[in-house]
Structure formats: structure tokens, C-alpha cells
Design a protein around this motif. Structure first.
Motif, mmCIF file in Angstrom:
data_model
loop_
_atom_site.group_PDB
_atom_site.id
_atom_site.type_symbol
_atom_site.label_atom_id
_atom_site.label_comp_id
_atom_site.label_asym_id
_atom_site.label_seq_id
_atom_site.Cartn_x
_atom_site.Cartn_y
_atom_site.Cartn_z
ATOM 1 N N VAL A 38 2.746 -3.233 -6.896
ATOM 2 C CA VAL A 38 4.108 -2.774 -6.578
ATOM 3 C C VAL A 38 4.101 -1.910 -5.317
ATOM 4 O O VAL A 38 5.158 -1.571 -4.790
ATOM 5 C CB VAL A 38 4.741 -2.001 -7.761
ATOM 6 C CG1 VAL A 38 5.107 -2.955 -8.883
ATOM 7 C CG2 VAL A 38 3.807 -0.894 -8.275
ATOM 8 N N GLY A 39 2.915 -1.559 -4.846
ATOM 9 C CA GLY A 39 2.812 -0.727 -3.640
ATOM 10 C C GLY A 39 2.826 0.748 -4.000
ATOM 11 O O GLY A 39 3.386 1.164 -5.016
ATOM 12 N N GLU A 40 2.194 1.527 -3.126
ATOM 13 C CA GLU A 40 2.030 2.961 -3.434
ATOM 14 C C GLU A 40 3.343 3.723 -3.467
ATOM 15 O O GLU A 40 3.460 4.745 -4.135
ATOM 16 C CB GLU A 40 1.084 3.582 -2.402
ATOM 17 C CG GLU A 40 -0.364 3.185 -2.667
ATOM 18 C CD GLU A 40 -1.284 3.396 -1.460
ATOM 19 O OE1 GLU A 40 -2.416 3.869 -1.675
ATOM 20 O OE2 GLU A 40 -0.858 3.079 -0.336
ATOM 21 N N SER A 42 6.193 2.690 -4.662
ATOM 22 C CA SER A 42 7.111 2.190 -5.703
ATOM 23 C C SER A 42 7.474 3.292 -6.690
ATOM 24 O O SER A 42 6.615 4.121 -7.041
ATOM 25 C CB SER A 42 6.439 1.045 -6.446
ATOM 26 O OG SER A 42 7.188 0.703 -7.577
ATOM 27 N N PRO A 43 8.725 3.284 -7.208
ATOM 28 C CA PRO A 43 9.067 4.221 -8.301
ATOM 29 C C PRO A 43 8.365 3.845 -9.606
ATOM 30 O O PRO A 43 8.300 4.640 -10.540
ATOM 31 C CB PRO A 43 10.584 4.069 -8.430
ATOM 32 C CG PRO A 43 10.934 2.776 -7.765
ATOM 33 C CD PRO A 43 9.864 2.495 -6.751
ATOM 34 N N ILE A 44 7.844 2.623 -9.674
ATOM 35 C CA ILE A 44 7.091 2.215 -10.878
ATOM 36 C C ILE A 44 5.734 2.921 -10.836
ATOM 37 O O ILE A 44 5.003 2.807 -9.833
ATOM 38 C CB ILE A 44 6.913 0.680 -10.914
ATOM 39 C CG1 ILE A 44 8.288 -0.001 -10.986
ATOM 40 C CG2 ILE A 44 6.026 0.249 -12.080
ATOM 41 C CD1 ILE A 44 8.260 -1.510 -10.871
ATOM 42 N N PRO A 45 5.384 3.655 -11.892
ATOM 43 C CA PRO A 45 4.110 4.398 -11.868
ATOM 44 C C PRO A 45 2.946 3.467 -11.546
ATOM 45 O O PRO A 45 2.820 2.381 -12.131
ATOM 46 C CB PRO A 45 4.004 4.956 -13.289
ATOM 47 C CG PRO A 45 5.416 4.999 -13.786
ATOM 48 C CD PRO A 45 6.133 3.851 -13.135
ATOM 49 N N ASN A 46 2.112 3.899 -10.594
ATOM 50 C CA ASN A 46 1.043 3.008 -10.137
ATOM 51 C C ASN A 46 -0.188 3.794 -9.718
ATOM 52 O O ASN A 46 -0.116 5.001 -9.458
ATOM 53 C CB ASN A 46 1.530 2.143 -8.965
ATOM 54 C CG ASN A 46 1.855 2.961 -7.730
ATOM 55 O OD1 ASN A 46 0.989 3.311 -6.937
ATOM 56 N ND2 ASN A 46 3.142 3.315 -7.566
ATOM 57 N N THR A 47 -1.295 3.109 -9.642
ATOM 58 C CA THR A 47 -2.537 3.683 -9.140
ATOM 59 C C THR A 47 -2.848 2.980 -7.829
ATOM 60 O O THR A 47 -3.182 1.788 -7.837
ATOM 61 C CB THR A 47 -3.686 3.471 -10.151
ATOM 62 O OG1 THR A 47 -3.300 4.056 -11.393
ATOM 63 C CG2 THR A 47 -4.978 4.100 -9.670
ATOM 64 N N LYS A 48 -2.663 3.676 -6.745
ATOM 65 C CA LYS A 48 -2.896 3.118 -5.407
ATOM 66 C C LYS A 48 -2.190 1.760 -5.237
ATOM 67 O O LYS A 48 -2.760 0.817 -4.672
ATOM 68 C CB LYS A 48 -4.390 2.991 -5.125
ATOM 69 C CG LYS A 48 -5.092 4.331 -5.091
ATOM 70 C CD LYS A 48 -6.538 4.184 -4.722
ATOM 71 C CE LYS A 48 -7.214 5.548 -4.675
ATOM 72 N NZ LYS A 48 -8.654 5.476 -4.615
ATOM 73 N N PRO A 85 -4.963 -2.087 8.194
ATOM 74 C CA PRO A 85 -3.731 -1.357 7.834
ATOM 75 C C PRO A 85 -2.647 -2.331 7.348
ATOM 76 O O PRO A 85 -2.366 -3.329 8.015
ATOM 77 C CB PRO A 85 -3.327 -0.692 9.158
ATOM 78 C CG PRO A 85 -4.584 -0.657 9.970
ATOM 79 C CD PRO A 85 -5.413 -1.831 9.558
ATOM 80 N N ARG A 86 -2.061 -2.013 6.212
ATOM 81 C CA ARG A 86 -1.144 -2.994 5.578
ATOM 82 C C ARG A 86 0.029 -3.388 6.469
ATOM 83 O O ARG A 86 0.410 -4.561 6.519
ATOM 84 C CB ARG A 86 -0.615 -2.438 4.264
ATOM 85 C CG ARG A 86 -1.548 -2.746 3.138
ATOM 86 C CD ARG A 86 -1.008 -2.355 1.785
ATOM 87 N NE ARG A 86 -2.169 -1.963 1.007
ATOM 88 C CZ ARG A 86 -2.384 -0.743 0.550
ATOM 89 N NH1 ARG A 86 -1.486 0.209 0.703
ATOM 90 N NH2 ARG A 86 -3.507 -0.467 -0.085
ATOM 91 N N HIS A 105 -0.104 -7.817 1.732
ATOM 92 C CA HIS A 105 -0.372 -6.421 1.342
ATOM 93 C C HIS A 105 -1.423 -6.332 0.244
ATOM 94 O O HIS A 105 -2.069 -5.305 0.068
ATOM 95 C CB HIS A 105 0.920 -5.732 0.894
ATOM 96 C CG HIS A 105 1.741 -5.293 2.058
ATOM 97 N ND1 HIS A 105 2.772 -4.388 1.972
ATOM 98 C CD2 HIS A 105 1.678 -5.635 3.373
ATOM 99 C CE1 HIS A 105 3.307 -4.191 3.157
ATOM 100 N NE2 HIS A 105 2.659 -4.940 4.033
ATOM 101 N N PHE A 106 -1.552 -7.393 -0.528
ATOM 102 C CA PHE A 106 -2.603 -7.424 -1.543
ATOM 103 C C PHE A 106 -3.706 -8.330 -1.007
ATOM 104 O O PHE A 106 -3.563 -9.548 -0.925
ATOM 105 C CB PHE A 106 -2.054 -7.975 -2.866
ATOM 106 C CG PHE A 106 -2.990 -7.811 -4.036
ATOM 107 C CD1 PHE A 106 -2.949 -6.673 -4.828
ATOM 108 C CD2 PHE A 106 -3.935 -8.793 -4.340
ATOM 109 C CE1 PHE A 106 -3.816 -6.520 -5.909
ATOM 110 C CE2 PHE A 106 -4.804 -8.648 -5.423
ATOM 111 C CZ PHE A 106 -4.743 -7.511 -6.204
#
Ligand code: AHR
Length: 495
Positions: A38-40, A42-48, A85-86, A105-106
Motif C-alpha cells: 500500500v506504500g509507506e 498509506s493510511p492503512i497500517p503498514n510496515t515499510k 528510488p521509487r 514501486h514493488f
């Protein structure tokens, strides 16, 4: 006819490689993007950049190995576009899957991070169809070389000092189709050439997997084994369970009649014949069974959910999918002498997924729950089982009503997994346990079942189909009297 099973707890038939519980995540639809990444910001909780809810769910089922970046996407993927760099990464068209923009990006670093977070082995599929030998060779150098070299230095510039450990590498995907429309003779030669430059750097030893057959293309297996068998560690096989016709209509995931339930079970059971026949060919060239059969795409393939992008392969998942998963695992276990890895297609939001997401919401599918129930078999010893099963009859056609496999884990605990594929009748089983004191044993179990053939989980009702305690096994001397409800998958533990 009754269902009779004898589980020989003291006769071991080999190890069930935990990689049979492998997964596959392609740049397809909403699998990688939205489903995992989801990308760093994102409002969705994420790890990196990797969503935490999906990570946590996948950790629970102990994903042992993850295949990436495709599928058909792999033979159009140019890995150098996906590092650095993304914001500067090249954008491309994902021609296979919906013609959408792939922003890269991924890429390699993000995938390796995902595997580190899941504590699983990465399985990378290289590009033979439209990539060069040099490109493939440099990818392996980029990921695994420790010393001074253009690719290793570039990796360091991109933020990764240490090389990664990479064991599994696929030399192309479906090279008979989307991976180049090749003849087996031509691909066998290309395989020989490409794999030469897939190097082992330092102590990183790569397990090389050759692109294998589609379904019952036994000639492909024959030609590959004959011309390149000694240069591979694994040979893949792809087979999907499709109740209808691939081009004319595969059938709905949710809205299907009784006969499509039956046909789905019949087609899922066909995996056993495919493995047997491909194995027989492999045995001819590799009687020691050194080369693993790697079934790196399997699962149900239905019509996409109405209103969704046809190129995204998004389908719902019902108790029928749970039965398909259980059937496959019983078959894979029973062929564990040759089957060393399998990868269900696919992890999130695509085909027979474990997980479905909608924005910040996530649900677990019936298939996910079967992976969870069956994880006890990972790396356990397969036990010899003798069985006779009653018939599941529909419109004059017959299938065995029940399938079974059993294993013993390192702690000595025996697990028996059973599927009753009959959509109407319960199965009554007489199960004898040999080599274990059943009378003094503790017996417990887990079941997943439903009243409706299309029972499934939704974002509004996420727990309609979920595992429950199984109470249908009664100990009688050295036997278990078992009642399996219609449409059920059960795992019993005896300790
Ligand atoms: O899993 C979807 C697609 O099915 C894969 O990209 C391809 O390898 C197969 O045909």
C-alpha cells in the motif's frame, strides 16, 4: 459401501516438504498493489509499505515460500526497472493483466523485505520470454553476490549492504504459452543456456526450476527431462480446477448449480492422475527422484466477480474452494516423494485467494482456513494409509466420497486430514489406528463446513465460514468412529 480407513502410525512414507504449502503473488490485479503493497504513506497500517493485517494473517498460516513476480508477468518483467528510488522508477504497461500502468514501486527490495517479514523463502521467476541471458544473470548477481561487482555495488547504492539468500529461481514461466509460445525442444535448449549463467555466489546455492508442462502435456515433461533433466533441480507443472471451459465460460464462483459442485470436485481430483503420469515420466530419467515436481500454479479459476475488471481475476471463495484445497493437499501429501513444492494461485485478491481486501478492510477466505488447519502437516512424516471409500454419485457419475492423508510430526503427534466432498450426504467412517494406543490417546479435531454450497465470507459477514471444534470422532478401542458432515474438511489430532 462403508468408508474404512487404516492409519499405520508406524509406517512412514517420506517427508511432506513444508514448501507444499507455498504461495504465489503476481503483479496481477489487486494482488501486489492494494493486497500486499500500500506504500509507506498509506493510511492503512503498514510496515515499510506492506500492509500489516495481511502480513499478520500470512504469518499465522506459516507461509514457507513465496513465488514472484509472475506468472505471465514474469516473462515481461525487467527487474532493473524495479530498483532504485521509487519515484524515479520506470512505469510500464501490464499488458497481460488489464493493460494497467505498473509503476514498479514493488520491486526486488520490497519483495525480499516481504519474505523477510514472513520468514519465508523467496522463489523468483526470471524472464526467458522477453529477457536476455545477461539480464537474468545480473539479477542473480545483484541479489546474491557479496563482493565487489557492478551489480553488487548497485545493490549497496540502493540501500542493501548484505546480499540476500535466494534459494529458488525459476527459469521462465509457461514458456509453452505466455512465456514465449515455444516448442519443448526449443525451450529445453534455452533452459540449458539461461541456467548456465544463474550462478551460485559464495555459499548461496540456487535450486533451479525449469518451466514445466501445462496440465497433461506429457511430451513437454518427456522432452525437458530427456534434454535438460540433469541441469535442473525442479520441474514445474501447472493445473487449474475450472468447472467450465477456459474460453467459453469457467463458471461462477458463487452462483453455481449442483452439477458444477460435482464437476469441480472431479476436476480437482484429476490432479492425482496428472502427478502420477508426469512422475512416471520423470522416474524414467530420474529414478532417484532428485528432481522435484514443483506445482507452482494450482487452484480454482472461475469467472471474475460481476462488475470487476476481467483482467484482474478477482473471484469470491466458498466452502467449495475449501474442499478443493483440502483435496489437493491430500493428493500432494500422498505424492511427497516427488512433489517438493506447490504454490497456490494466488495469495490476495486473485483466483483462489487466501485473503480478500477492500480498502482498509480484509477478510479471510475458506481456503485460508484450510491452509491454517493443514499447516500441522508441514515437514511431518507421511504415514501409510489403507482405505476403501464409499461412492459419491451424481447423475450416474461416481467419485470416492472421502479423501484422506495422515502424518506424524516431530513431537510424535499424528494428524489425519479428511475431506467429504459429497454435497448432500454425511460420511460415516470406521478408522483404525495401528502403531499407536488409541484407547489411551487424546483425540481432538477441527472442522470447516457449511450448509450451503456457496457459503462464503463477505466484508459485512467475515465469519460465515470458519473452522470450529470437531466433535464427530468417538474413540472405540483402537478405532475412531467418525461422522463427517456433507461438504466438510476435518483435521484430527491424536497424541
Ligand atoms: O495465475 C494466473 C496466470 O495463470 C499466470 O500468470 C499464468 O502463469 C497462468 O496462465
Amino acid at each position: 459401501m462403508n468408508n474404512n480407513v487404516i492409519v499405520n502410525a508406524d509406517i512412514r512414507k517420506g517427508t511432506i516438504n513444508k514448501n507444499i504449502y507455498g504461495h504465489f503473488s503476481e503483479h496481477l490485479g489487486r494482488c501486489i498493489y492494494e493486497g500486499i503493497w500500500v506504500g509507506e504513506d498509506s493510511p492503512i497500517p503498514n510496515t515499510k509499505g506492506i500492509r500489516n493485517d495481511v502480513l499478520e494473517a500470512l504469518r499465522q498460516i506459516k507461509v514457507p515460500v513465496l513465488r514472484w513476480p509472475g506468472g505471465c508477468f514474469a516473462d515481461e518483467y525487467h527487474w532493473k526497472d524495479g530498483v532504485g528510488p521509487r519515484e524515479q522508477r520506470k512505469r510500464m504497461v501490464n499488458t497481460h493483466w488489464g493493460g494497467v500502468v505498473e509503476n514498479n514501486h514493488f520491486g526486488t527490495h520490497e519483495f525480499m523485505l516481504l519474505c523477510e517479514l514472513l520468514e519465508c523463502e523467496p522463489y523468483i521467476c526470471g524472464n526467458v520470454g522477453s529477457g536476455t541471458v545477461q539480464e537474468m544473470s545480473e539479477w542473480v548477481e545483484y541479489m546474491t553476490f557479496d563482493g565487489e561487482s557492478p551489480m553488487a555495488n548497485w545493490r549497496r547504492e540502493n540501500g542493501r549492504e548484505e546480499p540476500w539468500k535466494l534459494k529458488y529461481f525459476g527459469v521462465g514461466n509457461e514458456n509453452w504459452g505466455c512465456g514465449g509460445n515455444m516448442r519443448p525442444e526449443y525451450y529445453a535448449d534455452l533452459y540449458r543456456r539461461y541456467q548456465t549463467y544463474v550462478r551460485n555466489y559464495g555459499d548461496n546455492k540456487i535450486y533451479k526450476i525449469a518451466g514445466g508442462a501445462n496440465v497433461d502435456d506429457y511430451n513437454w515433461t518427456e522432452v525437458l527431462m530427456k534434454n535438460a533433466g540433469w541441469l535442473m533441480d525442479g520441474l514445474s507443472l501447472h493445473y487449474y480446477t475450472i468447472p467450465g471451459d477456459f474460453w467459453l465460460g469457467k463458471g461462477s464462483a458463487l452462483d453455481f448449480p449442483e452439477d458444477e459442485w460435482f464437476i469441480t470436485m472431479k476436476k480437482a481430483l484429476h490432479m492425482d492422475e496428472l502427478i502420477t503420469k508426469h512422475s512416471t515420466i520423470m522416474d524414467k530419467y530420474d529414478p532417484e527422484k532428485r528432481v522435484g515436481m514443483i506445482i507452482d500454479e494450482w487452484g480454482t479459476w472461475f469467472d471474475v466477480e460481476p462488475g470487476t475488471n476481467p483482467g484482474f481475476l478477482y473471484q469470491q471463495n466458498t466452502i467449495r474452494d475449501a474442499l478443493v484445497a483440502g483435496l489437493h493437499f491430500n493428493i500432494f501429501h500422498n505424492h511427497c516423494d516427488r512433489v517438493q513444492m506447490t504454490n497456490i494461485a494466488q495469495t490476495v485478491n486473485v483466483l483462489q485467494a487466501m485473503i480478500l481486501t477492500e480498502g482498509e478492510k480484509m477478510i479471510l477466505t475458506p481456503t485460508y482456513h484450510v491452509f491454517d488447519m493443514y499447516k500441522v502437516h508441514q515437514d511431518a512424516e507421511l504415514l501409510a494409509v489403507d482405505s476403501t471409500f464409499g461412492e459419491y454419485e451424481y447423475n450416474g457419475e461416481k467419485l470416492p466420497q472421502v479423501t484422506v492423508s495422515a502424518s506424524r510430526d516431530a513431537a510424535g503427534k499424528v494428524h489425519i486430514s479428511l475431506c467429504n466432498i459429497d454435497h448432500r450426504q454425511e460420511a460415516v467412517l470406521d478408522l483404525e489406528l495401528r502403531g499407536i494406543d488409541a484407547a489411551g490417546a487424546k483425540v481432538s479435531g477441527t472442522i470447516i463446513t457449511a450448509d450451503q454450497m456457496n457459503a462464503h465470507n463477505t466484508f459485512e459477514q467475515p465469519d460465515t465460514v470458519k473452522p470450529a471444534e470437531f466433535t464427530g470422532a468417538a474413540v472405540q478401542g483402537n478405532k475412531l468412529a467418525i461422522k463427517l458432515p456433507a461438504m466438510s474438511v476435518v483435521t484430527i489430532a491424536v497424541e
